[in-house]
Write a protein that holds these residues in place. Structure first.
Motif, PDB file in Angstrom:
ATOM      1  N   ASN A 421       0.795  -1.267  -0.014  1.00  0.00           N
ATOM      2  CA  ASN A 421      -0.129  -0.055   0.057  1.00  0.00           C
ATOM      3  C   ASN A 421       0.910   1.175  -0.192  1.00  0.00           C
ATOM      4  N   ASP A 422       2.126   1.122  -0.249  1.00  0.00           N
ATOM      5  CA  ASP A 422       3.066   2.129  -0.098  1.00  0.00           C
ATOM      6  C   ASP A 422       3.452   2.258  -1.852  1.00  0.00           C
ATOM      7  N   ALA A 423       3.474   3.764  -2.239  1.00  0.00           N
ATOM      8  CA  ALA A 423       3.809   4.050  -3.457  1.00  0.00           C
ATOM      9  C   ALA A 423       5.401   3.772  -3.778  1.00  0.00           C
ATOM     10  N   GLY A 424       6.111   4.164  -2.716  1.00  0.00           N
ATOM     11  CA  GLY A 424       7.535   3.620  -2.459  1.00  0.00           C
ATOM     12  C   GLY A 424       7.903   2.408  -2.731  1.00  0.00           C
ATOM     13  N   PHE A 425       7.122   1.340  -2.295  1.00  0.00           N
ATOM     14  CA  PHE A 425       7.360   0.065  -2.434  1.00  0.00           C
ATOM     15  C   PHE A 425       7.466  -0.136  -3.899  1.00  0.00           C
ATOM     16  N   TRP A 426       6.427   0.291  -4.643  1.00  0.00           N
ATOM     17  CA  TRP A 426       6.276   0.067  -6.306  1.00  0.00           C
ATOM     18  C   TRP A 426       7.283   0.710  -6.940  1.00  0.00           C
ATOM     19  N   LEU A 427       7.897   1.892  -6.559  1.00  0.00           N
ATOM     20  CA  LEU A 427       8.757   2.603  -7.079  1.00  0.00           C
ATOM     21  C   LEU A 427      10.329   1.729  -6.988  1.00  0.00           C
ATOM     22  N   VAL A 428      10.674   1.434  -6.158  1.00  0.00           N
ATOM     23  CA  VAL A 428      11.784   0.466  -5.665  1.00  0.00           C
ATOM     24  C   VAL A 428      11.716  -0.873  -6.470  1.00  0.00           C
ATOM     25  N   LYS A 429      10.617  -1.618  -6.313  1.00  0.00           N
ATOM     26  CA  LYS A 429      10.554  -2.828  -7.093  1.00  0.00           C
ATOM     27  C   LYS A 429      10.559  -2.450  -8.732  1.00  0.00           C
ATOM     28  N   GLU A 430      10.037  -1.593  -9.134  1.00  0.00           N
ATOM     29  CA  GLU A 430      10.278  -1.102 -10.711  1.00  0.00           C
ATOM     30  C   GLU A 430      11.682  -0.842 -10.891  1.00  0.00           C
ATOM     31  N   TYR A 431      12.229   0.251 -10.238  1.00  0.00           N
ATOM     32  CA  TYR A 431      13.526   0.309 -10.451  1.00  0.00           C
ATOM     33  C   TYR A 431      14.667  -0.669 -10.676  1.00  0.00           C
ATOM     34  N   PHE A 432      14.439  -1.441  -9.405  1.00  0.00           N
ATOM     35  CA  PHE A 432      15.308  -2.906  -9.209  1.00  0.00           C
ATOM     36  C   PHE A 432      15.091  -3.861  -9.890  1.00  0.00           C
ATOM     37  N   GLY A 433      13.818  -3.978 -10.659  1.00  0.00           N
ATOM     38  CA  GLY A 433      13.371  -5.172 -11.339  1.00  0.00           C
ATOM     39  C   GLY A 433      13.218  -6.268 -10.570  1.00  0.00           C
ATOM     40  N   LEU A 434      12.505  -6.209  -9.340  1.00  0.00           N
ATOM     41  CA  LEU A 434      12.344  -7.374  -8.195  1.00  0.00           C
ATOM     42  C   LEU A 434      10.813  -7.710  -8.317  1.00  0.00           C
ATOM     43  N   ASP A 435      10.515  -8.909  -7.978  1.00  0.00           N
ATOM     44  CA  ASP A 435       9.131  -9.308  -7.763  1.00  0.00           C
ATOM     45  C   ASP A 435       8.893  -8.916  -6.423  1.00  0.00           C
ATOM     46  N   ILE A 436       7.584  -9.099  -5.778  1.00  0.00           N
ATOM     47  CA  ILE A 436       7.060  -8.748  -4.806  1.00  0.00           C
ATOM     48  C   ILE A 436       7.637  -9.456  -3.401  1.00  0.00           C
ATOM     49  N   GLY A 437       7.907 -10.586  -3.848  1.00  0.00           N
ATOM     50  CA  GLY A 437       8.938 -11.264  -2.474  1.00  0.00           C
ATOM     51  C   GLY A 437      10.073 -10.910  -2.447  1.00  0.00           C
ATOM     52  N   GLN A 438      10.906 -10.684  -3.441  1.00  0.00           N
ATOM     53  CA  GLN A 438      12.342 -10.049  -3.394  1.00  0.00           C
ATOM     54  C   GLN A 438      12.240  -8.474  -2.836  1.00  0.00           C
ATOM     55  N   THR A 439      11.178  -7.701  -3.118  1.00  0.00           N
ATOM     56  CA  THR A 439      11.160  -6.370  -2.557  1.00  0.00           C
ATOM     57  C   THR A 439      10.902  -6.455  -1.056  1.00  0.00           C
ATOM     58  N   VAL A 440       9.852  -7.376  -0.828  1.00  0.00           N
ATOM     59  CA  VAL A 440       9.696  -7.590   0.859  1.00  0.00           C
ATOM     60  C   VAL A 440      11.079  -7.972   1.428  1.00  0.00           C
ATOM     61  N   LYS A 441      12.029  -8.929   0.825  1.00  0.00           N
ATOM     62  CA  LYS A 441      12.975  -9.289   1.371  1.00  0.00           C
ATOM     63  C   LYS A 441      14.120  -8.258   1.857  1.00  0.00           C
ATOM     64  N   THR A 442      14.045  -7.303   0.771  1.00  0.00           N
ATOM     65  CA  THR A 442      15.106  -6.331   0.750  1.00  0.00           C
ATOM     66  C   THR A 442      14.489  -5.175   1.257  1.00  0.00           C
ATOM     67  N   TRP A 443      13.979  -4.292   0.492  1.00  0.00           N
ATOM     68  CA  TRP A 443      13.309  -2.971   0.808  1.00  0.00           C
ATOM     69  C   TRP A 443      12.581  -2.891   2.001  1.00  0.00           C
ATOM     70  N   SER A 444      11.437  -4.021   2.087  1.00  0.00           N
ATOM     71  CA  SER A 444      10.583  -3.797   3.282  1.00  0.00           C
ATOM     72  C   SER A 444      11.253  -4.163   4.534  1.00  0.00           C
ATOM     73  N   ILE A 445      12.263  -5.132   4.543  1.00  0.00           N
ATOM     74  CA  ILE A 445      12.968  -5.413   5.599  1.00  0.00           C
ATOM     75  C   ILE A 445      13.857  -4.345   6.094  1.00  0.00           C
ATOM     76  N   MET A 446      14.551  -3.560   5.144  1.00  0.00           N
ATOM     77  CA  MET A 446      15.354  -2.655   5.439  1.00  0.00           C
ATOM     78  C   MET A 446      14.606  -1.370   6.194  1.00  0.00           C
ATOM     79  N   GLU A 447      13.483  -1.113   5.529  1.00  0.00           N
ATOM     80  CA  GLU A 447      12.659   0.020   6.163  1.00  0.00           C
ATOM     81  C   GLU A 447      12.305  -0.549   7.833  1.00  0.00           C
ATOM     82  N   THR A 448      11.946  -1.694   8.015  1.00  0.00           N
ATOM     83  CA  THR A 448      11.726  -2.001   9.462  1.00  0.00           C
ATOM     84  C   THR A 448      12.897  -1.911  10.259  1.00  0.00           C
ATOM     85  N   VAL A 449      14.210  -2.432   9.697  1.00  0.00           N
ATOM     86  CA  VAL A 449      15.410  -2.294  10.460  1.00  0.00           C
ATOM     87  C   VAL A 449      15.772  -0.874  10.819  1.00  0.00           C
ATOM     88  N   ILE A 450      15.416   0.013   9.760  1.00  0.00           N
ATOM     89  CA  ILE A 450      15.750   1.385  10.361  1.00  0.00           C
ATOM     90  C   ILE A 450      14.651   1.923  11.350  1.00  0.00           C
TER      91      ILE A 450
END
Length: 465
Positions: A421-450
């Motif tokens: 539900n975050d536009a930033g999630f899709w921005l990162v997903k598209e720029y890095f060429g990831l699927d949803i699972g990969q975006t969660v494992k990287t971007w989403s968890i990174m945000e949680t660590v922060i």
């Protein structure tokens, strides 16, 4: 208060489009997210269509009239594209000029020469943090990602090993450091001191970005090992430039928006008079749209003409830069539409109602409220504004230091676990060429660590200061 913040406050205060109770609304949120994930992962539907259908499903489960659901989605899509779409387009033009002129090659070659091997992630997080200090997150993405992708490709680095540090630097600055909209609004709502908040924000930001950037990227690179997506790397058009622009001129062009926005932020702090001609001038030239537009115009000379391009060649470069970003714009816009549907359905108010009875320490309460609203609405700014409004009475009897720490606790919570539900999630997903699972494992968890590291440091400081 910025225009963006005023709009968010107005949206948050508007009458919900449904009269559903909290239980029904909670089920509707989960159902809407489940529909999106299922359509993309199971049925391989394009993310734009999945987000559109998921928004309609959310409205239906919440009992909202279809016309109001459509209006909310359209409004969110339009405002997101209006705010982010132009920036992405200008960034694509600048990136294409950098690629065709040889300027990007010059930057990448210099970075690889000066910061090779293990120091590369640290170099990327430093560059991103400096650039991200005055910039909106989306603008930083637009400026940095093309360089990140080229460094990964040219240097043979894992995309996540250097991409995550860059994203961490941008995100930490966005959530914790004024003059970004969220922290500024929270400072105003809580009556905190801007200078103290800035100083403590930097104290929290440095170790947070180290853990979430270079340290976490080691694990992210193991979990998701993907190459830099060719379609998102600015590709040089046929024909080598007559000469390459100098490194100094190229870097100055890329940093021009940073300088203009930083100048605006400093003038806002020093002058602090909305009626002043100086402040009004810098408010215009330091706005993201004008700052990036100025960089593009300057790039025509410092990059295009410096490489020997004719006017026709520059025009063709601009035209070719826009086609690859059409899909990105639609996906990011639809993500904004889904977020707005959540907000208009009253999800933010539902979270605030639940949190009124929480009896826990002020810093932890502020962090948890921001986390809950972030998870529900997908917007860090909405989470910051809503949480600040709710805990503002707690700041009345606080010291200057603790009021500033309360702002930072809210900012840290507002970054927790970005998802569909975050536009930033899709921005990162598209720029890095990831699927949803990969975006969660990287971007989403990174945000949680922060969020977790930043929140923990704020709690620690509140005990010792």
């Amino acid at each position: 208060m910025t225009r963006l913040s005023a709009e968010v406050l107005a949206a948050d205060a508007a009458e919900p489009i449904t009269s559903a109770g909290h239980t029904q609304l909670g089920i509707a949120v989960l159902a809407g997210i489940a529909v999106i994930v299922l359509l993309i992962t199971r049925f391989k539907l394009h993310a734009f269509l999945a987000l559109t259908i998921g928004s309609l499903a959310l409205g239906a489960f919440a009992g909202a009239p279809l016309d109001k659901t459509i209006s909310s989605f359209s409004s969110g899509l339009g405002s997101t594209v209006a705010g982010v779409g132009v920036l992405i387009a200008l960034g694509a033009i600048l990136g294409k000029l950098l690629a065709d002129s040889g300027g990007a090659d010059r930057i990448v070659d210099t970075i690889l020469e000066k910061a090779g091997g293990r120091s590369m992630p640290w170099a990327m997080v430093l560059i991103a943090s400096v650039i991200g200090l005055p910039l909106f997150f989306e603008v930083g993405i637009v400026l940095l990602i093309p360089v990140v992708l080229m460094v990964a490709q040219r240097g043979g680095y894992s995309l996540m090993r250097i991409g995550i540090p860059a994203l961490a630097g941008l995100s930490v600055m966005h959530g914790l450091i004024p003059p970004h909209p969220g922290p500024l609004v929270a400072i105003d709502a809580l009556g905190a001191d801007l200078g103290v908040t800035l100083a403590l924000g930097l104290l929290v930001a440095v170790p947070t970005v180290v853990v979430a950037g270079p340290v976490f990227s080691r694990y992210a690179a193991r979990w998701v090992d993907v190459p830099a997506p060719e379609r998102m790397i600015p590709q040089r058009s046929a024909g080598e430039p007559e000469r390459r622009p100098g490194f100094g001129a190229t870097v100055a062009t890329v940093l021009l928006p940073v300088v203009l926005m930083l100048a605006k932020a400093l003038v806002d702090i020093v002058v602090d008079d909305p009626g002043s001609t100086v402040q009004r001038t810098f408010d215009v030239v330091g706005s993201p749209l004008v700052a990036l537009l100025a960089a593009v115009v300057v790039a025509f000379l410092t990059l295009g003409r410096a490489a020997g391009f004719t006017r026709a060649r520059i025009s063709a470069t601009v035209e070719k830069s826009l086609a690859p970003i059409a899909g990105v714009l639609l996906v990011v816009g639809a993500g904004g539409g889904f977020k707005q549907t959540l907000i208009d359905a009253g999800v933010g108010r539902m979270i605030l109602d639940f949190s009124e009875n929480w009896s826990i320490p002020a810093m932890l309460l502020a962090w948890l409220i921001a986390v809950a609203i972030r998870l529900a609405t997908g917007s860090a700014t909405v989470a910051t504004i809503s949480a600040a409004g709710l805990v503002a009475p707690l700041a009345a009897d606080m010291s200057t230091t603790h009021a500033a720490l309360l702002v930072l606790a809210i900012g840290a919570g507002s970054l927790f676990f970005s998802h569909v539900n975050d536009a930033g999630f899709w921005l990162v997903k598209e720029y890095f060429g990831l699927d949803i699972g990969q975006t969660v494992k990287t971007w989403s968890i990174m945000e949680t660590v922060i969020s977790v590291v930043g929140g923990a440091l704020v709690l620690l400081l509140s005990l010792v200061l």
